[in-house]
Scaffold this active site. Structure first.
Site, short mmCIF file in Angstrom:
data_model
loop_
_atom_site.label_atom_id
_atom_site.label_comp_id
_atom_site.label_asym_id
_atom_site.label_seq_id
_atom_site.Cartn_x
_atom_site.Cartn_y
_atom_site.Cartn_z
N ASP A 30 0.84 -1.19 0.00
CA ASP A 30 0.00 0.00 0.00
C ASP A 30 0.88 1.25 0.00
OD1 ASP A 30 -1.98 -1.78 0.21
OD2 ASP A 30 -2.72 -1.12 2.18
N SER A 79 -33.66 -11.59 -19.01
CA SER A 79 -33.53 -12.33 -17.75
C SER A 79 -33.46 -13.81 -18.08
CB SER A 79 -34.66 -12.03 -16.78
OG SER A 79 -35.76 -11.55 -17.44
N LYS A 110 -24.11 -18.24 -10.77
CA LYS A 110 -25.09 -17.16 -10.86
C LYS A 110 -24.86 -16.30 -9.63
CE LYS A 110 -29.87 -16.09 -11.84
NZ LYS A 110 -30.17 -15.10 -10.82
N CYS A 398 -31.82 -7.33 34.22
CA CYS A 398 -31.19 -8.54 33.68
C CYS A 398 -32.14 -9.73 33.86
CB CYS A 398 -29.87 -8.81 34.39
SG CYS A 398 -29.14 -10.39 33.92
N CYS A 401 -30.14 -12.22 36.60
CA CYS A 401 -29.88 -11.87 38.00
C CYS A 401 -30.79 -10.76 38.51
CB CYS A 401 -28.42 -11.49 38.19
SG CYS A 401 -27.98 -9.92 37.42
N CYS A 414 -25.74 -6.10 31.39
CA CYS A 414 -25.84 -6.42 32.80
C CYS A 414 -24.49 -6.12 33.41
CB CYS A 414 -26.18 -7.90 32.98
SG CYS A 414 -25.98 -8.42 34.70
S1 IVH Z 1 -26.69 -14.41 -18.04
C1 IVH Z 1 -29.03 -13.69 -21.24
N1 IVH Z 1 -25.00 -15.15 -16.18
O1 IVH Z 1 -29.18 -13.11 -13.17
C2 IVH Z 1 -29.43 -13.30 -19.89
N2 IVH Z 1 -26.80 -13.74 -15.55
O2 IVH Z 1 -31.94 -13.96 -13.61
C3 IVH Z 1 -28.31 -12.63 -19.19
N3 IVH Z 1 -26.82 -13.12 -13.20
O3 IVH Z 1 -30.22 -10.27 -14.89
C4 IVH Z 1 -28.00 -13.26 -17.93
N4 IVH Z 1 -24.98 -14.21 -12.65
O4 IVH Z 1 -28.14 -10.02 -13.45
C5 IVH Z 1 -26.11 -14.45 -16.46
N5 IVH Z 1 -23.40 -15.84 -14.67
C6 IVH Z 1 -24.50 -15.15 -14.94
C7 IVH Z 1 -25.19 -14.41 -13.95
C8 IVH Z 1 -26.35 -13.73 -14.31
C9 IVH Z 1 -25.96 -13.43 -12.21
C10 IVH Z 1 -28.04 -12.30 -13.04
C11 IVH Z 1 -28.17 -11.24 -14.11
C12 IVH Z 1 -29.52 -11.46 -14.74
C13 IVH Z 1 -30.20 -12.35 -13.76
C14 IVH Z 1 -31.17 -13.24 -14.50
#
Ligand code: IVH
Length: 653
Positions: A30, A79, A110, A398, A401, A414
């Site tokens: 550091d 998603s 994930k 307490c 006690c 206590c």
């Molecule tokens: S792929 C094609 N990979 O999970 C869709 N998502 O439930 C893109 N997430 O919104 C997602 N780890 O924020 C992907 N290894 C991973 C992930 C991941 C976390 C989250 C991401 C997404 C959500 C979907």
């Protein structure tokens, strides 16, 4: 400093930061970093027009915004579909194989955090945008710049969207919550909320202080021509992003299932929280063919881990009095199975927390169990109340006690040193593993001894006799002998155990070792200045120690005379040898365990480190040496096979 020197200094600082924040493998101290950083600040102060965009000074969070503006992702953020068990995975595979049979898979954790889209243009970080509704999110570029694992510039010049998850490591999360408790603020329920909350701070210095970490998991708009997702990801990592703690290419169901089991069982040891594993078709061409449903890509699925959160009923709140007198509320819940462990109790932190969350007996609550930490209540389901739930009022005496409690806000205490709970708990602590490690002296036995008036303080333990013990219920000759022997064995313990066993507030195992090494028996006589001079010991600890010694000097001396703890030995200086004073890294499989070789080298005066840096003198490798070997080669660190190491020792001595 000339402009050229300045440019080089910025480059060097960025390299240091990359090794520190991305590779977890610091190149320097550091102190060296800070010194160079200050030189850079000095130059920039006088040459404002010459400041480089990727200078680390550009990360400092001193920007306060009045709100976040909306920003559009270049391509949509999707998603994922979830599956919860092997059967679900099997069904997803069947469906996916119908679209294409000639595919393999890429699996990675994930991460449980907040998703983030980074847009780089002309090699520079242009925007950081939250997921939002997937099409439009919030522009949080200023905050994103404070995240050290996000490069401000990358070698890739074409426009690219790099997507990933912003997380808070578990240890950092605990630190933040502890601090919040101290400040009387509400704690974050989990690292995910903490990460999301920290990202959306209007004052970017708050974001900067939270030590967020970015883990990339994919790309949006890009002009990369890799055939496989796994190759794309390797390319992204090579641009300066952090790798996940685990990733794998799998060819079929069995391999996916195997790596899932690995991640599931290792997840507690990862620094960040995971809530599952993501399985992705690895072939980019197949991904494009498969396309998307209205919400999700068809080529990817989230294979979730079993839930660690469950809903249960709060049956009661009991009060515990610890050895320091701190009174803590503990929730008794309807027994609930969470991932194979039946949870019956959960911590409630303190009374402020109960009041803030308005927790009432009879409430339906969500409890979270993660790893070895004590389960906790993270949410009260207030909408499920019947009206019969009971509020608990803040205690003023307490529960053990009956003496009046000192109410310090967060902490209720206590103050009666003779309070049964305090005495019993300090005896249990005295006998516990990191203290005197007395076998057979757990909670039940200590309570029994206390109630039979045989042990009212730790000193009484050493007056126990066979005759006294045999009078107790459940004690036959053997058990009594064993206990007496275990107590006898505590004599001659290491000095740090003796200090630790005293149970001095704020002085734990590490501090006890430090004090023992620094002072040994003299620790009863040291001054505050001497104590504070020890590494890792601050003012509060020193004061606590001195106060403890002031009040308990007589009993400490008595105990010392009984126990005769061993003064720490001065480590004998190693004889001259080729490894003395060097820094060594071990890798690969050796003829003995690496632990044994480490011990041997340490006894020769070497420092054995876990990662290779420029400061490493030798890399000693066994079979199947991996990336550490490559790294040593690239840094020009001398490498030795195990045999060569032994050869050198024979010649050298
Ligand atoms: S792929 C094609 N990979 O999970 C869709 N998502 O439930 C893109 N997430 O919104 C997602 N780890 O924020 C992907 N290894 C991973 C992930 C991941 C976390 C989250 C991401 C997404 C959500 C979907």
């Amino acid at each position: 400093m000339t402009f050229e020197e300045y440019t080089q200094a910025v480059e060097k600082l960025n390299l240091y930061a990359y090794h520190y924040y991305v590779l977890d493998d610091p190149l320097t101290t550091d102190e060296v970093y800070d010194k160079l950083y200050h030189e850079v600040v000095g130059f920039e102060h006088n040459n404002k027009e010459k400041i480089l965009k990727d200078s680390p000074t550009q990360r400092v969070g001193d920007v306060i915004s009045s709100g976040f503006s909306k920003a559009k992702h270049l391509s949509r953020m999707w998603s994922l579909e979830d599956v919860f068990d092997a059967d679900g995975l099997q069904k997803w595979l069947t469906k996916t194989y119908k679209l294409d049979t000639n595919i393999s898979f890429y699996c990675e954790p994930k991460f449980d955090g907040a998703s983030l889209n980074l847009i780089y243009k002309n090699g520079e970080l242009f925007q950081g945008i939250t997921r939002g509704d997937g099409v439009v999110g919030e522009d949080i570029t200023q905050n994103v710049k404070t995240i050290r694992s996000i490069p401000l510039s990358i070698e890739h010049q074409k426009t690219i969207e790099i997507r990933g998850e912003v997380v808070i490591f578990k240890d950092e999360f605990d630190k933040i919550n502890l601090e919040r408790i101290k400040q009387g603020e509400a704690v974050f329920a989990n690292p995910r909320n903490a990460a999301a909350g920290s990202l959306r701070q209007l004052d970017s210095s708050i974001t900067a202080a939270r030590n967020l970490v970015f883990l990339p998991y994919g790309v949006g708009v890009n002009e990369l021509d890799h055939k496989l997702l796994s190759e794309k990801m390797e390319y992204i990592y090579s641009l300066g992003f952090k790798k996940p703690p685990q990733r794998a290419r799998c060819k079929d169901y069995k391999e996916i299932q195997d790596i899932y089991e690995v991640m599931k069982s290792e997840r507690e040891s990862y620094p960040m929280m995971l809530d599952g594993m993501v399985v992705k078709v690895n072939e980019i061409a197949a991904q494009i063919d498969m396309g998307y449903t209205v919400k999700n890509p068809r080529f990817s699925v989230a294979y979730k881990f079993p839930a660690v959160e469950k809903i249960t009923t709060l049956k009661d709140i009991v009060l515990q009095v610890g050895r320091t007198g701190a009174v803590t509320p503990v929730a008794i819940v309807e027994p609930t199975d969470i991932e194979g462990v039946v949870v019956e109790r959960a911590t409630l932190h303190n009374f402020d927390e109960i009041e803030r969350k308005d927790i009432r007996i009879g409430d339906k609550v969500i409890i979270l169990r993660s790893g070895d930490v004590i389960p906790k209540i993270i949410k009260v389901l207030t909408h499920e109340r019947s009206g019969k739930e009971k509020k608990l009022s803040r205690p003023s005496v307490c529960p053990v006690c009956g003496s009046e409690l000192l109410d310090e806000g967060v902490l209720l205490k206590c103050q009666n040193l003779k309070c049964e709970a305090r005495v019993v708990n300090s005896i249990i602590y005295f006998a516990s593993k990191p203290c005197l490690n007395i076998d057979g002296l757990g909670e039940k036995i200590v309570e029994q001894l206390y109630n039979a008036d045989l042990v009212k303080s730790v000193l009484d333990l050493f007056d126990l006799s066979l005759e006294k013990l045999l009078r107790l219920e459940g004690f036959k000759e053997k058990k009594a002998h064993n206990l007496l022997r275990a107590i006898e064995n505590a004599k001659g313990c290491e000095y740090w155990r003796f200090i630790n066993a005293l149970g001095i507030e704020h002085i734990g195992e590490v501090a006890s070792k430090t004090l023992s090494e620094a002072f040994g028996e003299r620790f009863l006589e040291v001054s505050k200045e001497e104590i504070i001079a020890c590494e890792g010991i601050g003012e509060e600890m020193a004061e606590s120690l001195l106060e403890f010694i002031r009040v308990n000097r007589e009993s400490i001396i008595q105990l010392q005379e009984i126990l005769h703890p061993k003064e720490p030995e001065q480590k004998a200086e190693a004889k001259e040898n080729p490894f003395k004073g060097t820094t060594v890294v071990l890798t690969g499989t050796m003829s003995e365990s690496r632990g044994a070789i480490k011990e041997m080298l340490e006894s020769l005066g070497a420092k054995v480190s876990s990662s290779v840096s420029k400061k490493t003198n030798f890399l000693i490798y066994g079979e199947d040496a991996g990336s550490k070997y490559d790294k040593a080669e690239s840094l020009g660190v001398k490498t030795l096979s195990e045999d060569e190491m032994r050869q050198l020792l024979r010649e050298g001595s």
